[in-house]
Design an enzyme around this catalytic site. Structure first.
Site, short mmCIF file in Angstrom:
data_model
loop_
_atom_site.label_atom_id
_atom_site.label_comp_id
_atom_site.label_asym_id
_atom_site.label_seq_id
_atom_site.Cartn_x
_atom_site.Cartn_y
_atom_site.Cartn_z
N LYS A 157 -51.35 1.76 -28.59
CA LYS A 157 -50.02 1.22 -28.28
C LYS A 157 -49.07 2.38 -28.05
O LYS A 157 -49.07 3.35 -28.81
CB LYS A 157 -49.53 0.37 -29.46
CG LYS A 157 -48.24 -0.33 -29.16
CD LYS A 157 -47.59 -1.12 -30.28
CE LYS A 157 -48.42 -1.56 -31.42
NZ LYS A 157 -47.68 -2.33 -32.44
N CYS B 210 -36.91 4.49 -19.22
CA CYS B 210 -37.80 3.81 -18.26
C CYS B 210 -38.29 2.47 -18.80
O CYS B 210 -38.70 2.36 -19.95
CB CYS B 210 -39.00 4.73 -17.97
SG CYS B 210 -40.19 3.99 -16.84
N CYS C 36 -40.15 0.67 -16.24
CA CYS C 36 -41.15 0.34 -15.21
C CYS C 36 -42.50 0.98 -15.51
O CYS C 36 -43.49 0.65 -14.88
CB CYS C 36 -40.67 0.76 -13.83
SG CYS C 36 -40.76 2.54 -13.53
N CYS D 24 -36.14 7.80 -17.82
CA CYS D 24 -36.25 7.37 -16.42
C CYS D 24 -36.11 8.59 -15.52
O CYS D 24 -35.23 9.42 -15.72
CB CYS D 24 -35.14 6.36 -16.11
SG CYS D 24 -35.01 5.94 -14.36
N HIS E 89 -38.89 4.22 -10.52
CA HIS E 89 -38.81 2.77 -10.32
C HIS E 89 -38.39 2.43 -8.89
O HIS E 89 -38.77 1.39 -8.37
CB HIS E 89 -37.84 2.13 -11.33
CG HIS E 89 -36.45 2.66 -11.25
ND1 HIS E 89 -36.01 3.72 -12.01
CD2 HIS E 89 -35.41 2.28 -10.47
CE1 HIS E 89 -34.74 3.96 -11.72
NE2 HIS E 89 -34.36 3.10 -10.78
S1 FES Z 1 -37.21 2.66 -14.89
FE1 FES Z 1 -39.06 3.70 -14.80
S2 FES Z 1 -38.58 5.49 -13.75
FE2 FES Z 1 -36.74 4.42 -13.83
#
Ligand code: FES
Length: 135
Positions: A81, A99, A101, A110, A114
């Site tokens: 995890k 982040c 994504c 981030c 994304h």
């Molecule tokens: S939300 Fe994943 S790189 Fe921006």
């Protein structure tokens, strides 16, 4: 009763059906079959094709979609995890983007990956932005 019916089908009706099929002696014999002979042969060929497909299906490559359904494609895959902790006291910036994504090369921060992900997939994910309240 049911087994008697199955036995009759397997021992009597199926062999009789197979015996009546117009199976040619050679590959070129298929070209000489009449339309009615083809029509009699088609259900049998369909069953053979279905059985062949069912036999080979476990060995066919899995759909790519299953792999794409993973959210995390490459971050800390060795861990059962992925958990990141950030102390609130360490948030010295007035704004930090995290982040959501799972495509960032600087995860958990981030890095804008994304945008590429959204462009390629039509998705609409973006970062979690933490901001300090201005007083
Ligand atoms: S939300 Fe994943 S790189 Fe921006």
């Amino acid at each position: 009763m049911v087994l008697e019916s199955v036995a009759r089908i397997v021992k009597v009706q199926l062999p009789a059906y197979l015996k009546r099929l117009p199976v040619p002696e050679s590959i070129t014999g298929f070209a000489r079959l009449t339309v009615s002979e083809w029509l009699r042969l088609l259900p049998f060929l369909g069953v053979l094709a279905l059985l062949g497909y069912l036999a080979l299906r476990p060995f066919l490559p899995k759909k790519k979609q299953q792999k794409d359904s993973l959210i995390n494609l490459k971050i800390q895959k060795e861990n059962p995890k992925v958990v990141n902790e950030i102390n609130i006291e360490d948030l010295c910036l007035t704004k930090a983007a995290y982040c959501r994504c799972w495509r960032s090369k600087t995860f958990p921060a981030c890095d804008g990956s994304h945008n590429k992900h959204n462009e390629l997939t039509g998705d609409n994910v973006g970062p979690l932005i933490l901001k300090k309240k201005e007083v």
